[in-house]
Design an enzyme around this catalytic site. Sequence first.
Site, PDB file in Angstrom:
ATOM      1  N   CYS A   1     -33.420  41.570 -77.023  1.00 40.18           N
ATOM      2  CA  CYS A   1     -33.074  42.568 -78.034  1.00 40.18           C
ATOM      3  C   CYS A   1     -32.896  43.954 -77.447  1.00 40.18           C
ATOM      4  CB  CYS A   1     -34.154  42.613 -79.093  1.00 40.18           C
ATOM      5  SG  CYS A   1     -35.779  42.851 -78.357  1.00 40.18           S
ATOM      6  N   VAL A   2     -32.905  44.098 -76.119  1.00 39.17           N
ATOM      7  CA  VAL A   2     -32.754  45.431 -75.543  1.00 39.17           C
ATOM      8  C   VAL A   2     -31.275  45.794 -75.482  1.00 39.17           C
ATOM      9  CG1 VAL A   2     -33.068  46.808 -73.461  1.00 39.17           C
ATOM     10  CG2 VAL A   2     -34.876  45.295 -74.233  1.00 39.17           C
TER      11      VAL A   2
END
Lengths: 62, 349, 426
Positions: free
Chosen positions: C242-243
């Site tokens: 999710c970065v």
Amino acid sequence: MCTVVPISLTVGANRIVPTVAIPHPLGNPALPLEEEQEIRRKLLDKALKALTTEVSEQTVFE
Amino acid sequence: MAKFRVVHYINQFFAQVGGEEKADHRPESREGFVGPGMAFNAAFGDKAEIVGTVICGDSYFNENLETATKEVLGLISSFKPDLVIAGPAFNAGRYGMACGTVAAAVERELDIPAITGMYKENPGVDSFKKDIYIIETKNSAAGMRDAVKVMAPFALKLAAGEEIGASVEEGYIPNGIRVNFFEEKRGSERAVDMLLAKLAGKPFTTEFPMPDFDRVEPKPAIVDISKATIALVTSGGIVPKGNPDRIESSSASKYGKYDIEGVFDLTESTYETAHGGYDPVYANLDADRVLPVDILREYEKDGKIGKLHRYFYSTTGNGTAVASAKAYAAAIGKELVADGVDAVILTST
Amino acid sequence: MKLELGNIFIHDIQFDDLSRVENGVLYINEEELREHLLEDENISSVSFDIAKPGESVRIMPVKDVIEPRVKVEGRGGVFPGVISKVDTVGSGRTNVLKGAAVVTTGTIVGFQEGIIDMSGPGADYTPFSKLNNLVVICEPVEGLKQHAHEKAVRFAGLKAAAYLGRLAKDLEADEVESFETPSLIESFRQYPDLPRVAYVQMLQTQGLLHDTYVYGVDMKQSITTMLYPTELMDGAIISGNCVSACDKNTTYHHLNNPVIRDLYARHGKELNFVGMIITNENVYLADKERSSDWSAKLAEFLGVDGVIISQEGFGNPDTDLIMNCKKIEAKGIKTVIITDEYAGRDGASQSLADADISANAVVTGGNANMVVNLPPMEKVIGHVKLADTIAGGFDGSLQPDGSIVVELQAITGATNELGFNRLSAR
């Protein structure tokens, strides 16, 4: 000094030394410190060799 | 609101002065619109008005580029316009160069918005697409009506200082500036459409033409490395613990310069990575894995290299624009040269 | 392999004494779900909130988004190898709570994870602003290391989604969709004259907060392989990343992979969608070469005329993308690639880190460096202070009035490279 040599070639670096992996280009966390430092020495020796070698085009120092 | 004052630049042919035999026609200006200006004026409605037209022969302009530009700019500025339209030039090469030169000069020297229109293969396109908006037209004057339909509202938008959308929305020739917009179909469906066209040998347009990367000449080799001062520079985001300059984890807006005088080893308690694009655990435990200070200190002591430069430079390469990286490299390079550094080892992640 | 999806449309979520679905409303017993999630000894506390479309609500930092589903007929259960036992999924019948999602949030590392705005300009960029979201806020036990923390939150989200999905087990669907992929030979017999097309999905596999799991296997430890497209619809692929949230695939994206859907939509009419290849984006150059060699080899083996290749992430995975494209084109197979761009805040820089002339058919999800101004919201679920350090944020991102000035890359799913959105750039 980079892991993803194709990118360095694409963007135009002239003296390229391939490294270990993206999160640890000059090390390997799976090894004890002494062995890791030995990897680091070998890679830096290549870098020094690259810096002292005449090149006329993009060169990868394997 | 008052109408925008527009000046129209056209060549001898569209001013009905004459054809090739009159191509040496010298710059002149007339009040109001001339020739195709009528269609523009009508399209502007009550929002703008062509207050003057500047006319110049294509040969005269291209053969006397500098003086002709100056003369034309003088005539244009005498009308005190808010907006300048040049052409459209369609596929006429010399006319295209003239329109591009005039529009670019108006923006640059008079600071007044200016646009032109050309066929995509007009040589003026490559010369000026990065300087000014060039609306894409058909290859002959038969496309005038269509050109006016796109150019007039776009020109009004520009004059009003409204936000300019993406090239496909507005109709200008792509100028290398990427602009976001919402498509009609989602990306996956566009991909299927594009693949079916490609498989059938039908024309399709890529949404992103592959970039050209620049090249630099290799520098000569270092003659005696044991005398050389070597600096470390990294895009791996190594920073003193706590990231004092708050270098962004992605799309860095800056680089950091850090003093490593007396530092012989980068440890978990002293250094870390600010980079958000890779698993940071290994670099945080031992930043020498990205920035090899420990071994270079050893080489310095053993006389294998002359000296490790007192400062290292660091930024995060993650999602950072090439233009930003270039600017940091130029600034860092200047300092390194001034500090007498002989060579740089650049590490990337 | 044939799968039916039974969609049950959800237009509201409420907390209640009894968890159930009734007249399109999803009711949740908080206590029951909390107890279920607290079974994980690495989680010290769990709280819940609800975020609905149009509300003045900001969720950040977002880790994953998951659609509740349940297996009604056929082998296995949802999220095989993770929540359910390992068994081949993708056939029979699966019920879906359409319009609802579980959103997980929690602080894992300093810079991370994305933003979902339920209204305002930010809402236009994330598909999750249109869903009724149950937000799960997990706090770890003290001293938990990052890798274990990430895993605990990942599992909490999947468990919550599976819990909600089970409420749909005996419900009658509002709509039933059907997807089928026969064997290679059978599909060739059915459609001998249609162009044969496969999908090559690249999965992010770069380490902490950048990983993807297939049947519970960390994909960076696998070589390139094949799946039936319907397996994804039962959760064969889940997100652990999710970065730079704009172009990372949440589990929701995998469940609703738009390339798969749009290829099925044309299947048997304009093309023959024969199947899909999944490959990884590892941090070692040898892995990149090996995995892309295998993509090309499997595409050749499938005998396809064309493939769509979707990327996940950016930077060094641009090399994986270009390798896949170049090597598959070299086999005489036509490619279209889906990517996104990092062209700088002014849009003037090169958009990709790698390039090749064979990549002549590109679909883009837009420039992730574009700066957006997200006005203050009445309510923030999560930790708003992180705006300065999440990828896409910068020093001063969080304004005194509570608004956030960030690059699009901070918004969950904004420039998705599966082609989930309409956003593009030129």
